[in-house]
Enzyme design. Structure first.
Site, PDB file in Angstrom:
ATOM      1  N   ARG A   1       0.817  -1.205   0.000  1.00 43.21           N
ATOM      2  CA  ARG A   1       0.000   0.000   0.000  1.00 43.21           C
ATOM      3  C   ARG A   1       0.859   1.266   0.000  1.00 43.21           C
ATOM      4  O   ARG A   1       0.573   2.223  -0.731  1.00 43.21           O
ATOM      5  CB  ARG A   1      -0.932   0.000   1.212  1.00 43.21           C
ATOM      6  CG  ARG A   1      -1.925   1.152   1.254  1.00 43.21           C
ATOM      7  CD  ARG A   1      -2.975   1.023   0.172  1.00 43.21           C
ATOM      8  NE  ARG A   1      -2.631   1.705  -1.075  1.00 43.21           N
ATOM      9  CZ  ARG A   1      -3.107   1.353  -2.255  1.00 43.21           C
ATOM     10  NH1 ARG A   1      -3.928   0.334  -2.395  1.00 43.21           N
ATOM     11  NH2 ARG A   1      -2.750   2.020  -3.328  1.00 43.21           N
TER      12      ARG A   1
ATOM     13  N   GLU B   1       5.810  39.489  -7.954  1.00 45.18           N
ATOM     14  CA  GLU B   1       4.429  39.305  -8.391  1.00 45.18           C
ATOM     15  C   GLU B   1       3.743  40.654  -8.545  1.00 45.18           C
ATOM     16  O   GLU B   1       3.845  41.516  -7.671  1.00 45.18           O
ATOM     17  CB  GLU B   1       3.690  38.453  -7.356  1.00 45.18           C
ATOM     18  CG  GLU B   1       2.220  38.244  -7.619  1.00 45.18           C
ATOM     19  CD  GLU B   1       1.557  37.494  -6.471  1.00 45.18           C
ATOM     20  OE1 GLU B   1       1.327  36.289  -6.614  1.00 45.18           O
ATOM     21  OE2 GLU B   1       1.295  38.126  -5.422  1.00 45.18           O
TER      22      GLU B   1
ATOM     23  N   ASP C   1      -0.033  37.949 -12.041  1.00 41.95           N
ATOM     24  CA  ASP C   1      -0.966  37.176 -11.218  1.00 41.95           C
ATOM     25  C   ASP C   1      -2.409  37.413 -11.640  1.00 41.95           C
ATOM     26  O   ASP C   1      -2.903  38.542 -11.615  1.00 41.95           O
ATOM     27  CB  ASP C   1      -0.787  37.543  -9.742  1.00 41.95           C
ATOM     28  CG  ASP C   1      -1.635  36.675  -8.832  1.00 41.95           C
ATOM     29  OD1 ASP C   1      -1.614  35.446  -8.994  1.00 41.95           O
ATOM     30  OD2 ASP C   1      -2.329  37.235  -7.963  1.00 41.95           O
TER      31      ASP C   1
END
Length: 289
Positions: free
Chosen positions: A98, A199, A220
């Site tokens: 798993r 940004e 942005d």
């Protein structure tokens, strides 16, 4: 990704699955000496990633486990295709199953989504656009996730806060809201050879960032019309990165607009786990004499 990070990740993952009692089901059913064989199968088309850490999970439990890989990280699979053969103590194969699958399924999902993004821009002749990842990764999986992006044909953005200056809106707010002041401090205090990115959310901010000497400007949440204007304003004086809400469907359009990069957080935070399975083979039966 450095080996000690992988070992820490595997140890944590195995510890949460096996606890202090181990695999109580296999302990109840199987002899410690039982030998097993298994096969790793891709159940759908995908780009593979994580085969190394898949193997490392079992090796962490028992170094005698052996692998025969038919495919490698970065390879594309068919809908039903065997990826690897695995041999070793049967209890180890079941104990690590798993954890190993969780990792390879998750990482192959990232590589597959990245490959899809790269394919979206591949047909745009002459584009310079590159697909970037972000730091929006599952904690503990940063290095492996970014490696999966590379396996899918993408490009890594900075790995962490330590290897690149990226001035975001909160940094600008922290220095009083001034792009000029943020860039002045970054240029004065950042390592000399490190590029400085900032940004912006408007064309006016872009003009100020270029004037103040930013190497890369992140646009942005700008729409296509704003991106076109930004490319005209920048005129090659800095590199441009589009970020925020970028979908696969929008990529061919952006590839034609002249920006350098598109960053997609979805590559590492929203890619679905791919369908791979580990199938235990029946024990070999000795022929009667």
């Amino acid at each position: 990704m450095r080996d000690h990070f992988i070992e820490r990740l595997i140890d944590l993952a195995l510890d949460e699955d096996l606890g202090s009692a181990g695999d109580v089901t296999s302990n109840a059913l199987l002899s410690p000496s039982a030998f097993g064989r298994a096969e790793l199968w891709a159940k759908e088309e995908m780009t593979l990633s994580g085969l190394g850490v898949f193997a490392a999970v079992f090796k962490r439990l028992d170094a005698s486990v052996e692998f025969d890989f038919a495919l490698a990280d970065g390879d594309a699979t068919l809908k039903k295709q065997r990826v690897a053969k695995v041999e070793g103590p049967l209890k180890v194969l079941l104990a690590g199953e798993r954890t190993a699958l969780n990792l390879v399924q998750r990482l192959s999902g990232i590589a597959t989504m990245t490959a899809s993004a790269v394919q979206q821009i591949a047909s745009v002749k002459g584009t310079k656009l590159k697909i970037l990842d972000t730091r929006k990764t599952t904690p503990g999986l940063r290095g492996l996730s970014k490696l999966a992006v590379l396996h899918g044909g993408g490009t890594n953005h900075r790995v962490g806060l330590f290897d690149g200056v990226l001035i975001k809106d909160n940094h600008i707010a922290a220095v009083g809201g001034s792009i000029r002041e943020a860039l002045r401090r970054a240029k004065q205090n950042a390592p000399r050879l490190v590029k400085i990115e900032i940004e912006v959310t408007s064309i006016a901010q872009l003009e100020e960032a270029i004037e103040c000497g930013a190497d890369i400007v992140m646009l942005d949440n700008m729409d296509d019309a704003q991106v076109v204007k930004a490319v005209q304003v920048a005129d090659g004086r800095c590199e441009l990165e589009v970020s925020g809400g970028v979908t696969l469907e929008r990529l061919p359009v952006l590839a034609k607009l002249g920006v350098d990069y598109v960053s997609m957080g979805a590559l590492t935070h929203s890619a679905r786990a791919m369908d791979l399975s580990l199938e235990i083979l029946p024990p070999r039966v000795k022929p009667r004499r």
